[in-house]
Motif scaffolding. Structure first.
Motif, PDB file in Angstrom:
ATOM      1  N   LYS A   1       0.849  -1.187   0.000  1.00 53.10           N
ATOM      2  CA  LYS A   1       0.000   0.000   0.000  1.00 53.10           C
ATOM      3  C   LYS A   1       0.889   1.242   0.000  1.00 53.10           C
ATOM      4  CE  LYS A   1      -2.452  -1.009   3.704  1.00 53.10           C
ATOM      5  NZ  LYS A   1      -3.541  -0.931   4.713  1.00 53.10           N
ATOM      6  N   TYR A   2       0.581   2.153  -0.908  1.00 55.03           N
ATOM      7  CA  TYR A   2       1.317   3.416  -0.971  1.00 55.03           C
ATOM      8  C   TYR A   2       0.327   4.563  -0.919  1.00 55.03           C
ATOM      9  CZ  TYR A   2       4.113   7.313  -2.668  1.00 55.03           C
ATOM     10  OH  TYR A   2       4.742   8.538  -2.783  1.00 55.03           O
ATOM     11  N   ASP A   3       0.580   5.527  -0.023  1.00 56.37           N
ATOM     12  CA  ASP A   3      -0.296   6.684   0.123  1.00 56.37           C
ATOM     13  C   ASP A   3       0.567   7.939   0.136  1.00 56.37           C
ATOM     14  OD1 ASP A   3      -2.158   8.605   0.679  1.00 56.37           O
ATOM     15  OD2 ASP A   3      -3.075   7.552   2.373  1.00 56.37           O
ATOM     16  N   GLY A   4       0.668   8.583  -1.024  1.00 56.79           N
ATOM     17  CA  GLY A   4       1.498   9.779  -1.142  1.00 56.79           C
ATOM     18  C   GLY A   4       0.954  10.977  -0.400  1.00 56.79           C
ATOM     19  N   GLY A   5      -0.324  10.936  -0.047  1.00 56.20           N
ATOM     20  CA  GLY A   5      -0.932  12.070   0.648  1.00 56.20           C
ATOM     21  C   GLY A   5      -1.021  11.889   2.146  1.00 56.20           C
ATOM     22  N   SER A   6      -0.398  10.842   2.681  1.00 53.08           N
ATOM     23  CA  SER A   6      -0.454  10.611   4.129  1.00 53.08           C
ATOM     24  C   SER A   6       0.368  11.663   4.864  1.00 53.08           C
ATOM     25  CB  SER A   6       0.070   9.211   4.458  1.00 53.08           C
ATOM     26  OG  SER A   6       1.416   9.080   4.048  1.00 53.08           O
ATOM     27  N   PRO A   7       0.072  11.922   6.154  1.00 53.29           N
ATOM     28  CA  PRO A   7       0.827  12.915   6.936  1.00 53.29           C
ATOM     29  C   PRO A   7       2.320  12.621   6.919  1.00 53.29           C
ATOM     30  CG  PRO A   7      -1.146  12.222   8.107  1.00 53.29           C
ATOM     31  CD  PRO A   7      -1.045  11.336   6.916  1.00 53.29           C
ATOM     32  N   SER A   8       3.134  13.677   7.073  1.00 50.39           N
ATOM     33  CA  SER A   8       4.582  13.567   6.934  1.00 50.39           C
ATOM     34  C   SER A   8       5.220  12.632   7.961  1.00 50.39           C
ATOM     35  CB  SER A   8       5.213  14.959   7.040  1.00 50.39           C
ATOM     36  OG  SER A   8       4.867  15.574   8.276  1.00 50.39           O
ATOM     37  N   ASP A   9       4.613  12.472   9.126  1.00 53.22           N
ATOM     38  CA  ASP A   9       5.201  11.620  10.166  1.00 53.22           C
ATOM     39  C   ASP A   9       4.787  10.155  10.047  1.00 53.22           C
ATOM     40  OD1 ASP A   9       2.570  12.209  10.744  1.00 53.22           O
ATOM     41  OD2 ASP A   9       2.858  12.201  12.915  1.00 53.22           O
ATOM     42  N   ILE A  10       4.119   9.789   8.955  1.00 53.00           N
ATOM     43  CA  ILE A  10       3.658   8.415   8.741  1.00 53.00           C
ATOM     44  C   ILE A  10       4.295   7.878   7.464  1.00 53.00           C
ATOM     45  CG2 ILE A  10       1.633   6.979   8.230  1.00 53.00           C
ATOM     46  CD1 ILE A  10      -0.007   8.842   9.968  1.00 53.00           C
ATOM     47  N   ASP A  11       4.787   6.641   7.511  1.00 54.70           N
ATOM     48  CA  ASP A  11       5.391   6.024   6.333  1.00 54.70           C
ATOM     49  C   ASP A  11       4.378   5.966   5.190  1.00 54.70           C
ATOM     50  OD1 ASP A  11       7.783   5.632   7.603  1.00 54.70           O
ATOM     51  OD2 ASP A  11       7.325   3.558   8.216  1.00 54.70           O
ATOM     52  N   LYS A  12       4.845   6.312   3.997  1.00 53.48           N
ATOM     53  CA  LYS A  12       3.951   6.316   2.839  1.00 53.48           C
ATOM     54  C   LYS A  12       3.728   4.913   2.270  1.00 53.48           C
ATOM     55  CE  LYS A  12       5.249  11.035   1.513  1.00 53.48           C
ATOM     56  NZ  LYS A  12       3.975  11.594   1.991  1.00 53.48           N
ATOM     57  N   THR A  13       4.677   4.006   2.546  1.00 48.20           N
ATOM     58  CA  THR A  13       4.576   2.641   2.012  1.00 48.20           C
ATOM     59  C   THR A  13       4.412   1.639   3.146  1.00 48.20           C
ATOM     60  OG1 THR A  13       5.993   3.229   0.126  1.00 48.20           O
ATOM     61  CG2 THR A  13       5.680   0.886   0.580  1.00 48.20           C
ATOM     62  N   ASP A  14       3.479   0.730   2.969  1.00 48.92           N
ATOM     63  CA  ASP A  14       3.213  -0.312   3.969  1.00 48.92           C
ATOM     64  C   ASP A  14       3.153  -1.650   3.234  1.00 48.92           C
ATOM     65  OD1 ASP A  14       2.609  -1.690   6.217  1.00 48.92           O
ATOM     66  OD2 ASP A  14       0.584  -0.893   6.471  1.00 48.92           O
ATOM     67  N   THR A  15       4.024  -2.584   3.606  1.00 51.71           N
ATOM     68  CA  THR A  15       4.094  -3.893   2.947  1.00 51.71           C
ATOM     69  C   THR A  15       3.774  -4.996   3.948  1.00 51.71           C
ATOM     70  OG1 THR A  15       5.822  -3.076   1.438  1.00 51.71           O
ATOM     71  CG2 THR A  15       5.537  -5.462   1.602  1.00 51.71           C
ATOM     72  N   THR A  16       2.900  -5.907   3.548  1.00 48.05           N
ATOM     73  CA  THR A  16       2.501  -7.026   4.397  1.00 48.05           C
ATOM     74  C   THR A  16       2.641  -8.323   3.621  1.00 48.05           C
ATOM     75  OG1 THR A  16       0.869  -5.605   5.503  1.00 48.05           O
ATOM     76  CG2 THR A  16       0.657  -7.984   5.824  1.00 48.05           C
ATOM     77  N   TYR A  17       3.263  -9.329   4.253  1.00 54.11           N
ATOM     78  CA  TYR A  17       3.392 -10.659   3.657  1.00 54.11           C
ATOM     79  C   TYR A  17       2.476 -11.615   4.419  1.00 54.11           C
ATOM     80  CZ  TYR A  17       7.566  -8.579   1.606  1.00 54.11           C
ATOM     81  OH  TYR A  17       8.425  -7.753   0.932  1.00 54.11           O
ATOM     82  N   ARG A  18       1.750 -12.442   3.672  1.00 50.64           N
ATOM     83  CA  ARG A  18       0.760 -13.316   4.286  1.00 50.64           C
ATOM     84  C   ARG A  18       0.843 -14.740   3.737  1.00 50.64           C
ATOM     85  NH1 ARG A  18      -2.620  -8.731   3.085  1.00 50.64           N
ATOM     86  NH2 ARG A  18      -3.209  -7.597   4.972  1.00 50.64           N
ATOM     87  N   ALA A  19       0.556 -15.686   4.616  1.00 49.76           N
ATOM     88  CA  ALA A  19       0.277 -17.069   4.230  1.00 49.76           C
ATOM     89  C   ALA A  19      -1.162 -17.332   4.653  1.00 49.76           C
ATOM     90  CB  ALA A  19       1.229 -18.040   4.920  1.00 49.76           C
ATOM     91  N   LYS A  20      -2.004 -17.750   3.688  1.00 48.39           N
ATOM     92  CA  LYS A  20      -3.432 -17.840   3.960  1.00 48.39           C
ATOM     93  C   LYS A  20      -3.979 -19.219   3.560  1.00 48.39           C
ATOM     94  CE  LYS A  20      -4.355 -14.382   1.230  1.00 48.39           C
ATOM     95  NZ  LYS A  20      -5.080 -13.292   0.520  1.00 48.39           N
ATOM     96  N   LEU A  21      -5.073 -19.557   4.206  1.00 51.34           N
ATOM     97  CA  LEU A  21      -5.804 -20.769   3.859  1.00 51.34           C
ATOM     98  C   LEU A  21      -7.266 -20.379   3.682  1.00 51.34           C
ATOM     99  CD1 LEU A  21      -5.396 -23.861   3.565  1.00 51.34           C
ATOM    100  CD2 LEU A  21      -6.203 -24.067   5.929  1.00 51.34           C
ATOM    101  N   GLY A  22      -7.878 -20.868   2.620  1.00 59.17           N
ATOM    102  CA  GLY A  22      -9.242 -20.447   2.354  1.00 59.17           C
ATOM    103  C   GLY A  22     -10.023 -21.465   1.539  1.00 59.17           C
TER     104      GLY A  22
END
Length: 348
Positions: free
Chosen positions: A324-345
């Motif tokens: 997830k990338y949010d270029g408009g997020s406040p300056s004190d918050i990371d603009k990029t958020d990466t999550t790795y998942r192993a899922k069962l469904g």
């Protein structure tokens, strides 16, 4: 008379043996495939999709036969043939002659010559020719409950529902993530989107979509978006799907601490999946984005990339990376958020 009687008995026994041999080679009520190498297969035509014919036999179950290796197809009962231009035929015989496929129509017995590659489906799903609809979807979960030196709880749930008619499609996607460590929340976000497509042609469609998103640790209380789009369906097959669309959206953002905002944005969506190994390994990538028309730095991108592994009776395992990338997020918050998942469904 005795000689004649013995001759008659001998002839009858030979004819009976020949009849039994013919029954063994060509069973009653069986469809027949004549292959280019001269071999013959007997069974039942199930369907043909993506250049592969599913053929049900009594000795090996349902086997997959390459369509371009078949020179003749003969069926006891009519099968439906759909061409790439969505024209429908009912036939019991398909033969290849001088680079053309010849269909023998059931209604009047007339023969129709077409290019072999013009055949899109044999026995297509009814929704493809305007009868009924197709309902698909999946639901995945990733749960962690850990106690001891580390105390953590993680809940990741996502799901997708799709309804497909001949000329219309509705898709709903949702995702929830809530994580905590030693009793303190470390992640809390959710996402819900809805999309409607109307197919003007087999490939070209237009429609509208709507979405809502919350991410507490990105200071986002609620992002709402709505707007029209146009798109193109490059592929829509069991083994390969690719669609892209673009549009204009009205976006309203309510933040927990920062100043609220609203703007008009250019939007896009890419939805792709491909069975790298048929029925066993599927690669997928889905991405949607927003680019503000007032501030090019205000760019929002959500993407999911991974592999699905069908296991048994609809149960599927997945390995996924969400960015997830949010270029408009406040300056004190990371603009990029990466999550790795192993899922069962479960997938249907």
């Amino acid at each position: 008379m005795n000689i004649m009687h013995r001759y008659t008995l001998r002839l009858a026994s030979r004819l009976s043996l020949l009849a039994l041999m013919l029954l063994a080679v060509a069973p009653l009520n069986a469809d027949e495939l004549l292959m280019k190498d001269g071999s013959r297969l007997f069974g039942k035509v199930v369907k043909e999709v993506d250049g592969t014919l599913d053929f049900k036999t009594s000795y090996a179950g349902t086997i997959k036969v390459k369509w371009d290796q078949i020179s003749e197809l003969h069926t006891d009962e009519p099968v439906r043939v759909m061409l790439e231009d969505e024209e429908l035929y009912e036939t019991t015989d398909i033969t290849r002659e001088d680079g053309e496929a010849v269909l023998t129509a059931v209604t009047d017995g007339a023969s129709v010559s077409i290019e072999p590659d013009a055949i899109a489906f044999i026995n297509p799903e009814p929704w493809r020719y305007g009868e009924g609809y197709r309902f698909t979807g999946w639901l995945n979960a990733g749960l962690v409950y850990q106690r001891g030196n580390t105390v953590s709880d993680e809940v990741d749930i996502d799901g997708n529902l799709g309804l497909r008619w001949k000329d219309d499609r509705v898709t709903v996607f949702g995702q929830l993530e809530k994580d905590s460590s030693f009793g303190e929340t470390t992640a809390k976000n959710w996402l819900l989107t809805g999309k409607y497509d109307h197919f003007q042609t087999e490939k070209f469609y237009y429609g509208a979509n709507v979405g809502f998103e919350h991410d507490e640790f990105a200071d986002l209380d609620l992002r709402s978006k709505i707007g029209p789009h146009i798109g193109y369906q490059f592929f829509e097959r069991p083994t390969l799907n690719l669609s892209t669309d673009a549009g204009v959206m009205y976006v309203n953002e309510n933040f927990i601490e920062s100043e609220d905002d609203d703007y008009i944005a250019f939007s896009w969506l890419v939805d792709f999946d491909w069975f790298v190994i048929p029925d066993h390994v599927q690669f997928y990538h889905r991405q949607n984005g927003l680019l503000s028309m007032e501030d090019v730095g205000d760019l929002v991108i959500n993407s999911w990339t991974g592999f699905r592994f069908p296991l048994y009776m609809g149960i599927v395992a997945s390995l996924e990376a969400e960015v997830k990338y949010d270029g408009g997020s406040p300056s004190d918050i990371d603009k990029t958020d990466t999550t790795y998942r192993a899922k069962l469904g479960y997938q249907w």
